[in-house]
Design an enzyme around this catalytic site. Structure first.
Site, PDB file in Angstrom:
ATOM      1  N   LYS A  11       0.898  -1.054  -0.072  1.00  0.00           N
ATOM      2  CA  LYS A  11       0.023   0.044   0.059  1.00  0.00           C
ATOM      3  C   LYS A  11       1.138   1.241  -0.160  1.00  0.00           C
ATOM      4  O   LYS A  11       0.582   2.027  -0.841  1.00  0.00           O
ATOM      5  CB  LYS A  11      -0.833   0.092   1.343  1.00  0.00           C
ATOM      6  CG  LYS A  11      -2.018  -1.151   1.392  1.00  0.00           C
ATOM      7  CD  LYS A  11      -2.712  -1.047   2.568  1.00  0.00           C
ATOM      8  CE  LYS A  11      -1.840  -0.975   3.921  1.00  0.00           C
ATOM      9  NZ  LYS A  11      -1.260  -2.554   4.314  1.00  0.00           N
ATOM     10  N   ARG A  21      -0.146  -9.437  13.229  1.00  0.00           N
ATOM     11  CA  ARG A  21      -0.680  -8.587  12.369  1.00  0.00           C
ATOM     12  C   ARG A  21      -1.674  -8.916  11.247  1.00  0.00           C
ATOM     13  O   ARG A  21      -2.687  -8.570  10.831  1.00  0.00           O
ATOM     14  CB  ARG A  21       0.372  -7.589  11.950  1.00  0.00           C
ATOM     15  CG  ARG A  21       0.996  -6.650  12.770  1.00  0.00           C
ATOM     16  CD  ARG A  21       2.361  -6.181  12.573  1.00  0.00           C
ATOM     17  NE  ARG A  21       2.156  -5.201  11.393  1.00  0.00           N
ATOM     18  CZ  ARG A  21       3.057  -4.878  10.605  1.00  0.00           C
ATOM     19  NH1 ARG A  21       4.345  -5.573  10.392  1.00  0.00           N
ATOM     20  NH2 ARG A  21       2.883  -3.962   9.672  1.00  0.00           N
ATOM     21  N   ARG A  64      11.805  -2.384  10.564  1.00  0.00           N
ATOM     22  CA  ARG A  64      10.563  -1.885  11.429  1.00  0.00           C
ATOM     23  C   ARG A  64      10.508  -2.896  12.834  1.00  0.00           C
ATOM     24  O   ARG A  64      10.513  -4.091  12.638  1.00  0.00           O
ATOM     25  CB  ARG A  64       9.361  -1.917  10.757  1.00  0.00           C
ATOM     26  CG  ARG A  64       9.295  -0.488  10.085  1.00  0.00           C
ATOM     27  CD  ARG A  64       8.206  -0.436   9.362  1.00  0.00           C
ATOM     28  NE  ARG A  64       6.941  -0.933   9.941  1.00  0.00           N
ATOM     29  CZ  ARG A  64       5.702  -0.739   9.167  1.00  0.00           C
ATOM     30  NH1 ARG A  64       5.787  -0.194   7.856  1.00  0.00           N
ATOM     31  NH2 ARG A  64       4.509  -1.223   9.901  1.00  0.00           N
ATOM     32  N   ARG A  94      -8.787   1.090   9.067  1.00  0.00           N
ATOM     33  CA  ARG A  94      -8.552  -0.344   9.466  1.00  0.00           C
ATOM     34  C   ARG A  94      -9.566  -1.057  10.361  1.00  0.00           C
ATOM     35  O   ARG A  94      -9.613  -2.252  10.470  1.00  0.00           O
ATOM     36  CB  ARG A  94      -7.165  -0.353  10.242  1.00  0.00           C
ATOM     37  CG  ARG A  94      -6.277  -0.871   9.233  1.00  0.00           C
ATOM     38  CD  ARG A  94      -4.719  -0.668  10.498  1.00  0.00           C
ATOM     39  NE  ARG A  94      -3.497  -1.453  10.089  1.00  0.00           N
ATOM     40  CZ  ARG A  94      -2.537  -0.899   9.500  1.00  0.00           C
ATOM     41  NH1 ARG A  94      -2.789   0.541   9.147  1.00  0.00           N
ATOM     42  NH2 ARG A  94      -1.543  -1.300   8.976  1.00  0.00           N
ATOM     43  N   ARG A 152      11.521  -5.973   4.133  1.00  0.00           N
ATOM     44  CA  ARG A 152      11.177  -4.705   4.215  1.00  0.00           C
ATOM     45  C   ARG A 152      12.332  -3.828   5.089  1.00  0.00           C
ATOM     46  O   ARG A 152      12.748  -4.273   6.076  1.00  0.00           O
ATOM     47  CB  ARG A 152      10.164  -4.280   4.991  1.00  0.00           C
ATOM     48  CG  ARG A 152       9.671  -2.738   4.942  1.00  0.00           C
ATOM     49  CD  ARG A 152       8.445  -2.482   5.017  1.00  0.00           C
ATOM     50  NE  ARG A 152       7.457  -3.331   6.038  1.00  0.00           N
ATOM     51  CZ  ARG A 152       6.150  -3.151   6.226  1.00  0.00           C
ATOM     52  NH1 ARG A 152       5.441  -2.334   5.327  1.00  0.00           N
ATOM     53  NH2 ARG A 152       5.283  -3.634   6.997  1.00  0.00           N
TER      54      ARG A 152
HETATM   55  P1  ADP Z   1       2.423  -1.879   3.341  1.00  0.00           P
HETATM   56  O1  ADP Z   1       2.144  -0.253   3.024  1.00  0.00           O
HETATM   57  O2  ADP Z   1       1.204  -2.386   2.674  1.00  0.00           O
HETATM   58  O3  ADP Z   1       2.612  -2.330   4.853  1.00  0.00           O
HETATM   59  P2  ADP Z   1       4.853  -1.690   1.718  1.00  0.00           P
HETATM   60  O4  ADP Z   1       4.626  -0.684   0.751  1.00  0.00           O
HETATM   61  O5  ADP Z   1       5.761  -1.051   2.804  1.00  0.00           O
HETATM   62  O6  ADP Z   1       3.458  -2.325   2.478  1.00  0.00           O
HETATM   63  O7  ADP Z   1       5.568  -3.043   1.144  1.00  0.00           O
HETATM   64  C1  ADP Z   1       5.881  -4.106   1.880  1.00  0.00           C
HETATM   65  C2  ADP Z   1       7.363  -4.492   1.557  1.00  0.00           C
HETATM   66  O8  ADP Z   1       7.066  -5.371   0.185  1.00  0.00           O
HETATM   67  C3  ADP Z   1       8.275  -3.370   1.407  1.00  0.00           C
HETATM   68  O9  ADP Z   1       9.492  -3.994   1.533  1.00  0.00           O
HETATM   69  C4  ADP Z   1       8.200  -3.204  -0.193  1.00  0.00           C
HETATM   70  O10 ADP Z   1       9.544  -2.733  -0.718  1.00  0.00           O
HETATM   71  C5  ADP Z   1       8.023  -4.475  -0.782  1.00  0.00           C
HETATM   72  N1  ADP Z   1       7.054  -4.374  -1.974  1.00  0.00           N
HETATM   73  C6  ADP Z   1       5.996  -3.629  -2.237  1.00  0.00           C
HETATM   74  N2  ADP Z   1       5.457  -3.626  -3.381  1.00  0.00           N
HETATM   75  C7  ADP Z   1       6.229  -5.034  -3.871  1.00  0.00           C
HETATM   76  C8  ADP Z   1       5.745  -5.880  -5.018  1.00  0.00           C
HETATM   77  N3  ADP Z   1       4.890  -5.401  -5.971  1.00  0.00           N
HETATM   78  N4  ADP Z   1       6.717  -6.803  -5.333  1.00  0.00           N
HETATM   79  C9  ADP Z   1       7.566  -7.043  -4.204  1.00  0.00           C
HETATM   80  N5  ADP Z   1       7.746  -6.485  -3.268  1.00  0.00           N
HETATM   81  C10 ADP Z   1       7.128  -5.231  -3.064  1.00  0.00           C
HETATM   82  P1  AMP Z   2       1.326   0.389   8.900  1.00  0.00           P
HETATM   83  O1  AMP Z   2       2.510   1.322   8.797  1.00  0.00           O
HETATM   84  O2  AMP Z   2      -0.071   0.836   8.017  1.00  0.00           O
HETATM   85  O3  AMP Z   2       1.763  -1.070   8.943  1.00  0.00           O
HETATM   86  O4  AMP Z   2       1.099   0.463  10.450  1.00  0.00           O
HETATM   87  C1  AMP Z   2       1.685   0.170  11.548  1.00  0.00           C
HETATM   88  C2  AMP Z   2       0.977   0.080  12.799  1.00  0.00           C
HETATM   89  O5  AMP Z   2       0.313   1.109  13.098  1.00  0.00           O
HETATM   90  C3  AMP Z   2      -0.095  -0.934  12.699  1.00  0.00           C
HETATM   91  O6  AMP Z   2       0.135  -2.437  12.966  1.00  0.00           O
HETATM   92  C4  AMP Z   2      -1.211  -0.314  13.815  1.00  0.00           C
HETATM   93  O7  AMP Z   2      -0.598  -0.897  15.104  1.00  0.00           O
HETATM   94  C5  AMP Z   2      -0.897   1.062  13.682  1.00  0.00           C
HETATM   95  N1  AMP Z   2      -1.887   1.679  12.807  1.00  0.00           N
HETATM   96  C6  AMP Z   2      -1.639   2.377  11.552  1.00  0.00           C
HETATM   97  N2  AMP Z   2      -2.923   2.808  11.020  1.00  0.00           N
HETATM   98  C7  AMP Z   2      -3.695   2.406  11.902  1.00  0.00           C
HETATM   99  C8  AMP Z   2      -5.090   2.384  11.900  1.00  0.00           C
HETATM  100  N3  AMP Z   2      -5.848   3.223  10.974  1.00  0.00           N
HETATM  101  N4  AMP Z   2      -5.898   2.158  13.008  1.00  0.00           N
HETATM  102  C9  AMP Z   2      -5.162   1.395  14.074  1.00  0.00           C
HETATM  103  N5  AMP Z   2      -4.070   1.240  14.079  1.00  0.00           N
HETATM  104  C10 AMP Z   2      -3.265   1.677  12.959  1.00  0.00           C
END
Ligand code: ADP
Ligand code: AMP
Ligand code: ZN
Length: 213
Positions: A13, A171, A160, A88, A127
């Site tokens: 995302k 999660r 992270r 969420r 990541r």
């Molecule tokens: P989210 O915001 O949904 O938690 P991220 O954008 O942080 O996800 O992506 C999660 C991990 O996957 C990161 O390490 C990112 O670089 C990697 N990633 C994102 N899109 C792709 C893809 N299409 N193919 C492979 N790896 C990806």
């Molecule tokens: P993210 O960066 O989107 O993966 O979010 C990391 C963490 O932040 C999640 O696992 C939750 O603990 C918290 N968080 C982010 N967005 C929300 C939300 N909309 N509601 C509740 N917790 C959130």
């Protein structure tokens, strides 16, 4: 354009929202990034949020909703915005719908980036995150130009705290229980768009631009 990014943690995302923000010239609002910035600055909100995030739990709605409503009321959101990681929960979605309704407006699209659980573990274990600018990389799929270093500012990349395997499992459980019902919520609202998130990041982006056209 007012867009919600849906999908499991690690579905991509944030990666896509950053690209979309540039293409559509609207702000990328990530609640996770806001919480992490508060943790870094050791604010009261950061301290509260961290206790939930480290366990893989959601931060309570009362700490999350007002923050987002304030953010989307700011001037730079007038032409639209991309919500990444919010809503969420169903109560968060309802609060958002209500807040926008009160302003005579509504979200335009909810884009679900579909990635099965078995791919998620790999995504999150690879990541890497820049604590300075928030940029996200993957050690194999989307590596920085120089290993371990952010392309934008040269800062050392970190893992992270909530990307540890045991937290990832929690999660994912929380996602299926509390967040996945939003797919149905936005389907019923008639704004759900689905893309295959297992493709390369470039192909996912192309698919998103297409469903939003
Ligand atoms: P989210 O915001 O949904 O938690 P991220 O954008 O942080 O996800 O992506 C999660 C991990 O996957 C990161 O390490 C990112 O670089 C990697 N990633 C994102 N899109 C792709 C893809 N299409 N193919 C492979 N790896 C990806
Ligand atoms: P993210 O960066 O989107 O993966 O979010 C990391 C963490 O932040 C999640 O696992 C939750 O603990 C918290 N968080 C982010 N967005 C929300 C939300 N909309 N509601 C509740 N917790 C959130
Ligand atoms: Zn950086």
């Amino acid at each position: 354009m007012k867009i919600i990014m849906l999908g499991a943690p690690g579905a991509g995302k944030g990666t896509q929202a950053a690209r979309m923000a540039e293409k559509y010239n609207i702000p990328h609002i990530s609640t996770g990034d806001i919480f992490r910035a508060n943790i870094r600055d050791n604010t009261e909100l950061g301290q509260k949020a961290k206790s939930y995030m480290d366990k893989g739990l959601l931060v309570p709605d009362e700490l999350t909703c007002d923050l987002v409503m304030d953010r989307i009321s700011q001037d730079d959101c007038r032409e639209g915005f991309i919500l990444d990681g919010f809503p969420r929960t169903i109560p968060q979605a309802e609060a958002l719908t209500k807040a926008l309704e009160a302003k005579g407006t509504a979200m335009d699209a909810a884009v679900d980036v579909e990635v099965p659980d078995e791919n998620i573990v790999n995504r999150m274990s690879g990541r890497r995150f820049c604590p300075v600018c928030g940029a996200t990389y993957h050690i194999v799929a989307l590596p920085p130009k120089k290993e371990g270093v952010c392309d934008n500012d040269g800062a050392a990349l970190v893992i992270r705290d909530d990307d540890k395997p045991e937290t990832v499992k929690k999660r994912l459980d929380v996602y299926h229980e509390q967040t996945q019902p939003l797919i149905d919520y936005y389907q019923k609202a008639g704004i759900l768009k689905t893309v295959d998130g297992t493709q390369s990041a470039d192909d996912v982006f192309e698919a998103i631009v297409k469903v939003l056209a």
